[in-house]
Design a protein around this motif. Structure first.
Motif, PDB file in Angstrom:
ATOM      1  N   CYS A   1      22.675   8.441 -23.336  1.00 24.14           N
ATOM      2  CA  CYS A   1      23.574   8.861 -23.682  1.00 24.14           C
ATOM      3  C   CYS A   1      22.877  11.008 -22.867  1.00 24.14           C
ATOM      4  N   ARG A   2      22.960  10.932 -22.088  1.00 23.85           N
ATOM      5  CA  ARG A   2      21.840  12.299 -21.911  1.00 23.85           C
ATOM      6  C   ARG A   2      22.089  13.526 -22.586  1.00 23.85           C
ATOM      7  N   VAL A   3      23.358  13.312 -23.597  1.00 24.01           N
ATOM      8  CA  VAL A   3      23.250  14.296 -24.836  1.00 24.01           C
ATOM      9  C   VAL A   3      24.347  14.021 -25.478  1.00 24.01           C
ATOM     10  N   ARG A   4      23.411  14.401 -26.808  1.00 21.56           N
ATOM     11  CA  ARG A   4      24.033  13.124 -28.138  1.00 21.56           C
ATOM     12  C   ARG A   4      24.328  14.560 -29.066  1.00 21.56           C
ATOM     13  N   SER A   5      26.083  14.067 -29.445  1.00 22.71           N
ATOM     14  CA  SER A   5      26.200  15.170 -30.475  1.00 22.71           C
ATOM     15  C   SER A   5      26.284  14.737 -32.417  1.00 22.71           C
ATOM     16  N   VAL A   6      26.786  15.456 -33.044  1.00 22.99           N
ATOM     17  CA  VAL A   6      26.643  14.839 -34.366  1.00 22.99           C
ATOM     18  C   VAL A   6      27.157  13.043 -34.235  1.00 22.99           C
ATOM     19  N   LEU A   7      28.838  13.800 -33.717  1.00 19.99           N
ATOM     20  CA  LEU A   7      28.797  12.097 -34.205  1.00 19.99           C
ATOM     21  C   LEU A   7      28.089  11.143 -32.888  1.00 19.99           C
ATOM     22  N   ASP A   8      27.674  11.247 -32.095  1.00 20.09           N
ATOM     23  CA  ASP A   8      27.226  10.254 -31.818  1.00 20.09           C
ATOM     24  C   ASP A   8      26.327   9.554 -32.678  1.00 20.09           C
ATOM     25  N   LEU A   9      25.860  10.753 -33.013  1.00 20.24           N
ATOM     26  CA  LEU A   9      24.570   9.636 -34.502  1.00 20.24           C
ATOM     27  C   LEU A   9      24.409   9.482 -35.259  1.00 20.24           C
ATOM     28  N   TRP A  10      26.016   9.231 -36.146  1.00 18.47           N
ATOM     29  CA  TRP A  10      26.691   9.186 -37.114  1.00 18.47           C
ATOM     30  C   TRP A  10      26.711   8.029 -36.523  1.00 18.47           C
ATOM     31  N   VAL A  11      27.429   7.037 -35.468  1.00 19.30           N
ATOM     32  CA  VAL A  11      28.458   6.351 -34.628  1.00 19.30           C
ATOM     33  C   VAL A  11      26.742   5.361 -34.932  1.00 19.30           C
ATOM     34  N   MET A  12      25.432   6.339 -34.154  1.00 19.98           N
ATOM     35  CA  MET A  12      24.441   4.710 -33.577  1.00 19.98           C
ATOM     36  C   MET A  12      24.207   4.548 -35.566  1.00 19.98           C
ATOM     37  N   VAL A  13      24.366   5.381 -36.800  1.00 16.16           N
ATOM     38  CA  VAL A  13      23.987   4.550 -37.611  1.00 16.16           C
ATOM     39  C   VAL A  13      24.735   4.175 -38.607  1.00 16.16           C
ATOM     40  N   VAL A  14      26.432   3.439 -37.989  1.00 14.46           N
ATOM     41  CA  VAL A  14      27.013   2.692 -38.039  1.00 14.46           C
ATOM     42  C   VAL A  14      27.165   1.097 -37.641  1.00 14.46           C
ATOM     43  N   VAL A  15      26.456   1.671 -35.559  1.00 11.22           N
ATOM     44  CA  VAL A  15      26.013   0.222 -35.079  1.00 11.22           C
ATOM     45  C   VAL A  15      25.456  -0.113 -35.643  1.00 11.22           C
ATOM     46  N   CYS A  16      23.505   0.636 -36.359  1.00 15.20           N
ATOM     47  CA  CYS A  16      22.739  -0.415 -37.660  1.00 15.20           C
ATOM     48  C   CYS A  16      23.435  -0.826 -38.322  1.00 15.20           C
ATOM     49  N   ALA A  17      24.007  -0.336 -39.008  1.00 16.80           N
ATOM     50  CA  ALA A  17      24.881  -1.131 -40.665  1.00 16.80           C
ATOM     51  C   ALA A  17      25.599  -2.378 -40.060  1.00 16.80           C
ATOM     52  N   TRP A  18      25.941  -2.145 -38.658  1.00 13.34           N
ATOM     53  CA  TRP A  18      26.991  -3.260 -38.353  1.00 13.34           C
ATOM     54  C   TRP A  18      26.198  -4.199 -37.792  1.00 13.34           C
ATOM     55  N   LEU A  19      24.672  -4.714 -37.128  1.00 11.82           N
ATOM     56  CA  LEU A  19      24.086  -4.983 -37.239  1.00 11.82           C
ATOM     57  C   LEU A  19      23.255  -5.750 -38.249  1.00 11.82           C
ATOM     58  N   PHE A  20      23.166  -4.881 -40.166  1.00 14.54           N
ATOM     59  CA  PHE A  20      22.611  -4.824 -40.281  1.00 14.54           C
ATOM     60  C   PHE A  20      23.460  -6.153 -41.340  1.00 14.54           C
ATOM     61  N   ASP A  21      24.899  -5.530 -41.089  1.00 12.50           N
ATOM     62  CA  ASP A  21      25.622  -6.346 -42.016  1.00 12.50           C
ATOM     63  C   ASP A  21      26.042  -7.809 -41.225  1.00 12.50           C
ATOM     64  N   ILE A  22      25.509  -7.528 -39.757  1.00 15.40           N
ATOM     65  CA  ILE A  22      26.053  -9.283 -38.776  1.00 15.40           C
ATOM     66  C   ILE A  22      25.383 -10.367 -39.462  1.00 15.40           C
ATOM     67  N   ALA A  23      23.795  -9.787 -39.165  1.00 10.81           N
ATOM     68  CA  ALA A  23      22.720 -10.188 -39.344  1.00 10.81           C
ATOM     69  C   ALA A  23      22.128 -10.775 -40.910  1.00 10.81           C
ATOM     70  N   LEU A  24      23.101  -9.911 -41.819  1.00  5.20           N
ATOM     71  CA  LEU A  24      22.840 -10.952 -43.567  1.00  5.20           C
ATOM     72  C   LEU A  24      24.003 -11.494 -43.468  1.00  5.20           C
ATOM     73  N   SER A  25      25.335 -10.990 -42.963  1.00  7.46           N
ATOM     74  CA  SER A  25      26.518 -12.089 -43.487  1.00  7.46           C
ATOM     75  C   SER A  25      26.371 -13.295 -42.644  1.00  7.46           C
ATOM     76  N   ALA A  26      26.287 -13.724 -41.645  1.00  6.63           N
ATOM     77  CA  ALA A  26      26.775 -14.468 -40.466  1.00  6.63           C
ATOM     78  C   ALA A  26      25.452 -15.250 -39.767  1.00  6.63           C
ATOM     79  N   MET A  27      23.939 -14.005 -40.037  1.00  2.64           N
ATOM     80  CA  MET A  27      22.890 -14.563 -39.219  1.00  2.64           C
ATOM     81  C   MET A  27      22.014 -15.312 -40.026  1.00  2.64           C
ATOM     82  N   LEU A  28      21.299 -14.519 -40.871  1.00  2.43           N
ATOM     83  CA  LEU A  28      20.784 -15.376 -42.218  1.00  2.43           C
ATOM     84  C   LEU A  28      20.803 -16.074 -43.618  1.00  2.43           C
ATOM     85  N   ASN A  29      21.742 -16.119 -43.486  1.00  3.82           N
ATOM     86  CA  ASN A  29      22.717 -16.768 -44.431  1.00  3.82           C
ATOM     87  C   ASN A  29      23.020 -17.866 -44.199  1.00  3.82           C
ATOM     88  N   ALA A  30      23.415 -18.919 -45.703  1.00  3.74           N
ATOM     89  CA  ALA A  30      23.407 -20.643 -46.063  1.00  3.74           C
ATOM     90  C   ALA A  30      25.557 -20.243 -45.403  1.00  3.74           C
TER      91      ALA A  30
END
Length: 614
Positions: free
Chosen positions: A217-246
């Motif tokens: 994004c050309r201009v990032r707000s504080v909300l954009d930063l925390w949404v990126m944190v949410v997406v990172c946690a979302w990546l970890f959630d998917i990886a642990l609960s559906a990709m790397l587990n049994a």
């Protein structure tokens, strides 16, 4: 407008630009999440006890967090009206609805096979739709941030957007329950099938793409930063609960859900902190405004008491309010000086007006007398104008009669000219006939000359015949008699030709006299035509002059009538002026009394202005 945008940027997470401190905080949260994720990866397949209460507690907390976040984002959208906020709020509403459906269809939680007609694959596919759908909302949010705003009627789309989210959740629920047989098998009991790898990698890539799109994004707000944190946690959630587990109920399953709950909490916590800070700022501003209002009330009280020496600091009273109050005090000071000068002028003017009113009152009586005399003069003028109007009418009528007579004379002259022209035509015809007659007489003369020659020849032949007859003797006696008769006839013919020639000469002389007379008559007719035309032109010019005189006389008569009407109006006006002069005399006396009151008012205002200190 610039100031409003600045205030807006300082008030909301979606418009607030991040500070270095906030960048450090976000990086720290992501780094800690990454370290914990890496620490949990080796143990993701470690089986743990089945805690059935974990699922409803986790998803209830998740639904509550997402719903509160969606409500707060909808509230900010109604204020800022940015399309991206509407899409992001719909994304959180979507996750809340999908988490609810996911919990209701979870096998052996509320029912052996789950509610809503769920099957063995329903819960797993709802998880995929859920975790693939939210990144798409984030991508749309990031894309709309870089587009120009169109604020007209934007809030009307909120009910449609909410209805669209419910419709999308219903469609995914039907696909995962009623249409589960058409979907690939990704669960075998509580464990994953090989097809799960392809599906979950695709879902994980959606989240990765959403993170990349936010970062670009050309201009990032504080909300954009925390949404990126949410997406990172979302990546970890998917990886642990559906990709790397049994499968279900292992360490990755529980840890991934905890990451999902944290992902749902980050933005909510920041929005709650934002609301808390806004409330604190509002309370401070309210207290500050109360103090400023008290100070303003004290200043206003001093101004109301007439103290214009107060000094106002614009920086101490809400900016524009302080500036307006300072301008008001300055304006009052200027008005006080101007009114003081005006009151002095008013008092002086009132004295002058009072003196002038007395003079006007004395002059009003003189004016009334003069107007009366003017009315008498106007009546005499009206009588004179009436006589002049009657005379002008008589002149106009006489001019009209003269014009009619001149018109008749003009017509008579035109008729005479026409008759003279007709006579000239007849004279020309007579002259032509006479010339033809002369030509015929000359032809007759030629014929007579020929006859005369024949008579001479016949006479000569008769003589020769007599000689021959004498020579013949008795045989020629009869021929001699014939020759004698022929000679006698020749002589008679010659005598007749002489008489005819004499008559033709007389006719020629008569014809010449007739031609000369015709030419003189034609010349006389031509002269008469010219004189008739000249007379006609003179009469025509006379008729035009008479017509112009008649028209002028008519105009004079009309003007005399108009003048008489104007004099009538003028006489009426003079009567009105006489009445007005009488009323003016009365008004002058009233003006004199008003001037006295004005003089007293000026003195009163001078006393009142002494109360104000400037």
């Amino acid at each position: 407008m610039v100031q409003d945008v600045a205030e807006e940027s300082r008030a909301y997470l979606s418009t607030l630009l991040p500070t270095p401190r906030e960048w450090r905080l976000v990086k720290t949260v992501v780094l800690v999440s990454l370290v914990v994720f890496l620490a949990l990866v080796p143990f993701a397949k470690l089986p743990l006890p089945r805690v059935w209460a974990f699922i409803p507690v986790y998803e209830s907390a998740l639904v509550i967090n997402d719903l509160i976040t969606a409500v707060l984002l909808f509230g900010q959208f109604r204020i800022l009206r940015t399309p991206g906020l509407l899409v992001l709020a719909c994304g959180y509403l979507f996750t809340a609805c999908m988490a609810t459906v996911h919990a209701l269809t979870f096998p052996d939680l509320f029912a052996p096979g789950g509610w809503l007609g769920a099957g063995p694959q329903s819960t797993a596919w709802l998880y995929m739709f859920w975790h693939a759908g939210f990144p798409l909302f984030v991508i749309a949010y990031a894309w709309l941030k870089d587009q120009p705003r169109n604020l007209s009627r934007l809030t009307r789309f909120t009910p449609l957007a909410v209805a669209g989210v419910f419709g999308l959740v219903g469609a995914f629920t039907l696909a995962a329950t009623v249409g589960q047989d058409a979907l690939p098998k990704i669960m075998r009991g509580n464990h994953y099938t090989p097809a799960m790898v392809y599906v979950i990698v695709s879902v994980w890539v959606f989240s990765l793409f959403a993170l990349v799109r936010l970062w670009r994004c050309r201009v990032r707000s504080v909300l954009d930063l925390w949404v990126m944190v949410v997406v990172c946690a979302w990546l970890f959630d998917i990886a642990l609960s559906a990709m790397l587990n049994a499968g279900r109920f292992d360490l990755g399953f529980y840890a991934g859900r905890i990451y999902g709950l944290l992902a749902a909490s980050f933005v909510l916590l920041m929005l709650l902190l934002e609301n808390g800070m806004l409330y604190a700022r509002l309370a401070q501003m309210h207290q500050s405004e109360l103090q400023k209002n008290a100070t303003l009330m004290a200043l206003a009280q001093r101004i109301a008491e007439g103290d214009l020496t107060v000094r106002v600091d614009p920086q101490s009273y809400m900016g524009s309010v302080g500036q307006a109050l300072e301008e008001m005090v300055d304006s009052l000071r200027e008005m006080n000086h101007e009114i003081s000068g005006g009151v002095a002028v008013l008092a002086s003017s009132a004295t002058t007006i009072l003196s002038g009113a007395s003079q006007v009152a004395s002059g009003a009586a003189d004016s009334a007398s003069a107007v009366t005399q003017a009315v008498i003069t106007m009546a005499e003028t009206k009588q004179t104008a009436l006589i002049a109007s009657e005379k002008a009418q008589h002149v106009s009528e006489a001019a009209q009669r003269a014009a009619q007579v001149s018109q008749l004379g003009q017509e008579s002259v035109d008729d005479a000219v026409a008759r003279m022209l007709h006579i000239r035509e007849h004279m020309g015809q007579i002259a032509a006939s006479t010339i033809k007659l002369t030509e015929h007489a000359m032809m007759i003369g030629e014929i007579i000359a020929t006859v005369n020659d024949l008579a001479d020849q016949s006479n000569l032949l008769a003589v020769n015949a007599s000689i021959e007859a004498a020579k013949a003797g008795e045989q020629g006696l009869g021929f001699g008699v014939v020759a004698q008769e022929v000679r006698s006839l020749a002589q008679q013919s010659k005598q007749a030709t002489v008489q005819v020639r004499s008559i033709l000469n007389d006719i020629g002389k008569a014809i010449s006299g007739a031609v000369q007379t015709a030419e003189q008559g034609a010349q006389a007719v031509e002269s008469g035509v010219k004189q008739s035309k000249a007379a006609g032109e003179s009469i025509r010019q006379l008729a035009e002059s008479i017509a112009e005189s008649a028209q002028a006389a008519a105009q004079i008569a009309v003007s005399a009538q108009q003048q008489l009407a104007g004099i009538d109006q003028l006489a009426q006006a003079m009567d009105d002026i006489s009445a007005s002069a009488t009323r003016n005399a009365e008004s002058t006396r009233e003006t004199e009394a008003a001037a006295q009151s004005l003089h007293e008012l000026g003195q009163t205002l001078e006393r009142l202005m002494l109360r104000y200190k400037a």
